[in-house]
Design a protein around this motif. Structure first.
Motif, short mmCIF file in Angstrom:
data_model
loop_
_atom_site.label_atom_id
_atom_site.label_comp_id
_atom_site.label_asym_id
_atom_site.label_seq_id
_atom_site.Cartn_x
_atom_site.Cartn_y
_atom_site.Cartn_z
N ARG A 135 -13.34 0.82 -0.89
CA ARG A 135 -13.93 1.95 -1.15
C ARG A 135 -12.90 2.83 -2.11
O ARG A 135 -13.39 3.41 -3.15
CB ARG A 135 -14.19 2.73 0.03
N ALA A 136 -11.61 2.51 -2.08
CA ALA A 136 -10.64 3.19 -2.87
C ALA A 136 -10.77 2.62 -4.36
O ALA A 136 -10.81 3.32 -5.45
CB ALA A 136 -9.01 2.68 -2.35
N ASN A 161 -6.85 9.02 -0.35
CA ASN A 161 -7.14 9.16 0.96
C ASN A 161 -7.67 7.91 1.56
O ASN A 161 -7.15 7.60 2.64
CB ASN A 161 -8.61 10.19 1.17
N HIS A 162 -8.46 6.85 1.00
CA HIS A 162 -8.65 5.77 1.41
C HIS A 162 -7.42 4.94 1.61
O HIS A 162 -7.40 3.90 2.60
CB HIS A 162 -9.89 5.00 0.45
N LEU A 212 0.86 -1.15 -0.06
CA LEU A 212 -0.09 -0.06 0.24
C LEU A 212 0.83 1.17 0.01
O LEU A 212 0.43 2.23 -0.39
CB LEU A 212 -1.02 -0.14 1.20
N LYS A 213 2.19 1.25 0.41
CA LYS A 213 2.88 2.35 0.46
C LYS A 213 3.20 2.45 -1.14
O LYS A 213 3.31 3.74 -1.62
CB LYS A 213 4.09 2.10 1.28
N GLU A 214 3.54 1.50 -1.91
CA GLU A 214 3.84 1.59 -3.22
C GLU A 214 2.53 2.07 -4.09
O GLU A 214 2.75 2.73 -4.86
CB GLU A 214 4.08 0.22 -3.73
N ALA A 215 1.31 1.68 -3.28
CA ALA A 215 0.20 2.39 -4.25
C ALA A 215 -0.02 3.84 -3.88
O ALA A 215 -0.26 4.67 -4.95
CB ALA A 215 -1.07 1.30 -3.67
N SER A 216 0.48 4.10 -2.64
CA SER A 216 0.15 5.42 -2.32
C SER A 216 1.21 6.37 -3.09
O SER A 216 0.93 7.32 -3.35
CB SER A 216 0.30 5.67 -0.90
N ARG A 217 2.47 5.74 -3.03
CA ARG A 217 3.48 6.64 -3.98
C ARG A 217 3.35 6.87 -5.39
O ARG A 217 3.43 7.64 -6.15
CB ARG A 217 4.90 5.72 -4.01
#
Length: 300
Positions: free
Chosen positions: A168-169, A131-132, A51-56
């Motif tokens: 939700r994301a 944000n999700h 998820l850090k990779e997704a957020s990046r």
């Protein structure tokens, strides 16, 4: 009272079965303790990394400038029509520039529009999805390696909360918002362009899966006819030709609809990350349920 030999044998068998059952239970309890102490945290660490990779992906830095989000240009196109062409500049969640050519169906005239220099359009779907993802990450980091899970129910509660944010994301990227035609006509997007978009044209941008889409509606005003009832078009992601609506006491009909799109590769990456993460969450819940089936009387 003396026991018959057969009764003594039965008691002996029951005793052995009870001992075996107790031994099996002990092994299972040790395995479950290991699951709660070691494997759960290993999965949580894996989820955090994904998820850090997704957020990046939502805020890729510009080359050599860590504090600035990378700008990307995308060419809009369609295999079936050339009435609409354009180039969009995407910077994270914001469209910072749009250069669009629209060929009008009635006159064959080509209209050219660009974003005003002082304007950029926020893509709410991308903002909400990011944000999700960040909320899911906060949930995971709140249970670091020092946290001791005492029951499977605690793990399931965390997984359910994380899965809700990820669902939700994903939904924000796969389900564009429905709008009525009057809502679209009065949206801030219509004030973004120079020269101003004429009254018989409307445009809309949205995300659908990994694609950035532009829809152009060409309209014509209907003659006033007080004796004729009409049914205004409802809310939709994509309206069809023939849809009718009223704006400022004037009725309009959609005469032509053109949709063009482009693939945004990093959006596809994030959707893959969401699927992998949801699968990991479900697999951990499934392991918990295997153990809980042995102890139905305990709140796993």
């Amino acid at each position: 009272m003396a026991l018959h030999a057969s009764q003594r044998l039965m008691l002996s068998d029951l005793s052995r079965m009870s001992a075996a059952s107790q031994a099996e239970r002990t092994v299972l309890e040790e395995e479950f303790k290991w699951l709660l102490k070691e494997e759960v945290h290993a999965v949580l660490k894996q989820l955090q990394d994904i998820l850090k990779e997704a957020s990046r992906r939502f805020s890729m830095p510009a080359t050599g400038i860590e504090s600035q989000v990378k700008q990307e240009n995308f060419i809009l196109g369609s295999s079936t029509m050339d009435h609409v062409k354009g180039v969009l500049t995407l910077q994270g969640e914001a469209l910072t520039q749009a250069d669009i050519n629209i060929k009008m169906a009635k006159s064959n005239q080509v209209l050219h529009f660009t974003f005003r220099d002082d304007k950029q359009w926020k893509l709410q779907q991308i903002q909400d999805a990011r944000n999700h993802v960040n909320q899911a990450l906060q949930l995971l980091t709140s249970r670091d390696e020092a946290y001791h899970f005492k029951t499977g129910a605690q793990v399931n509660k965390l997984m359910d909360a994380v899965m809700l944010q990820l669902t939700r994301a994903r939904s924000r990227l796969t389900t564009p918002a429905s709008m009525t035609l009057p809502e679209l006509a009065s949206s801030g997007l219509m004030k973004m362009f120079t020269p101003p978009v004429p009254g018989d044209v409307m445009v809309n941008f949205y995300i659908n899966l990994s694609k950035l889409c532009l829809t152009v509606y060409q309209l014509h005003a209907l003659q006033p006819n007080t004796g004729k009832n009409y049914k205004p078009a409802g809310s939709s992601v994509l309206h069809n030709p023939g849809a009718v609506f009223e704006l400022n006491s004037t009725r309009f009909e959609v005469s032509h609809v053109q949709k063009v799109e482009c693939v945004v590769p990093w959006l596809n990456d994030t959707l893959v990350f969401f699927s992998i993460s949801l699968q990991l969450c479900q697999q951990l819940k499934d392991k918990i349920s295997v153990f809980s089936s042995y102890w139905n009387y305990r709140p796993f």
